[in-house]
Design a protein around this motif. Structure first.
Motif, mmCIF file in Angstrom:
data_model
loop_
_atom_site.group_PDB
_atom_site.id
_atom_site.type_symbol
_atom_site.label_atom_id
_atom_site.label_comp_id
_atom_site.label_asym_id
_atom_site.label_seq_id
_atom_site.Cartn_x
_atom_site.Cartn_y
_atom_site.Cartn_z
ATOM 1 N N ILE A 1 0.873 -1.172 0.000
ATOM 2 C CA ILE A 1 0.000 0.000 0.000
ATOM 3 C C ILE A 1 0.909 1.219 0.000
ATOM 4 O O ILE A 1 1.413 1.633 1.050
ATOM 5 N N GLU A 2 1.150 1.753 -1.174
ATOM 6 C CA GLU A 2 2.128 2.823 -1.341
ATOM 7 C C GLU A 2 1.774 4.082 -0.566
ATOM 8 O O GLU A 2 2.660 4.754 -0.037
ATOM 9 N N GLU A 3 0.486 4.421 -0.478
ATOM 10 C CA GLU A 3 0.068 5.649 0.217
ATOM 11 C C GLU A 3 0.520 5.679 1.671
ATOM 12 O O GLU A 3 0.842 6.733 2.209
ATOM 13 N N THR A 4 0.523 4.537 2.313
ATOM 14 C CA THR A 4 0.878 4.475 3.738
ATOM 15 C C THR A 4 2.258 3.885 3.978
ATOM 16 O O THR A 4 2.734 3.863 5.116
ATOM 17 N N GLY A 5 2.877 3.373 2.915
ATOM 18 C CA GLY A 5 4.190 2.751 3.078
ATOM 19 C C GLY A 5 4.137 1.457 3.867
ATOM 20 O O GLY A 5 5.081 1.095 4.550
ATOM 21 N N THR A 6 3.016 0.784 3.781
ATOM 22 C CA THR A 6 2.842 -0.472 4.514
ATOM 23 C C THR A 6 2.488 -1.596 3.541
ATOM 24 O O THR A 6 2.175 -1.345 2.384
#
Length: 83
Positions: free
Chosen positions: A5-10
């Motif tokens: 999940i690129e938006e959260t870096g997770t």
């Protein structure tokens, strides 16, 4: 299944547990946590999507809280449902 999940870096790991009596929720969680640690990643949370049997949650609670001699009928809602 794993998804970045690129938006959260997770990353998100998705697992369908079909038989919690065969493989407990605690064992699934511990396995994912162990694999994450191998890659230097920590777990920040977990979630359940949909319905889950109460017995599966009680077993996970007993595992993580290390209750001695815990019986499911010690849970208030379980006892009340027994009449």
């Amino acid at each position: 299944m794993g998804v970045l999940i690129e938006e959260t870096g997770t990353a998100q790991v998705t697992i369908n547990v079909c038989n919690f009596r065969e493989v407990s929720l605690a064992r699934v969680f511990e396995t994912v946590m162990s694999e994450a640690e191998r890659f230097g990643v920590s777990i920040v949370g977990s979630e359940i999507v949909g319905l889950v049997p109460m017995e599966a949650l009680l077993e996970a609670a007993a595992f993580y809280l290390r209750f001695d001699g815990f019986q499911h009928d010690q849970v208030l809602e379980v006892r009340l449902s027994q009449g």
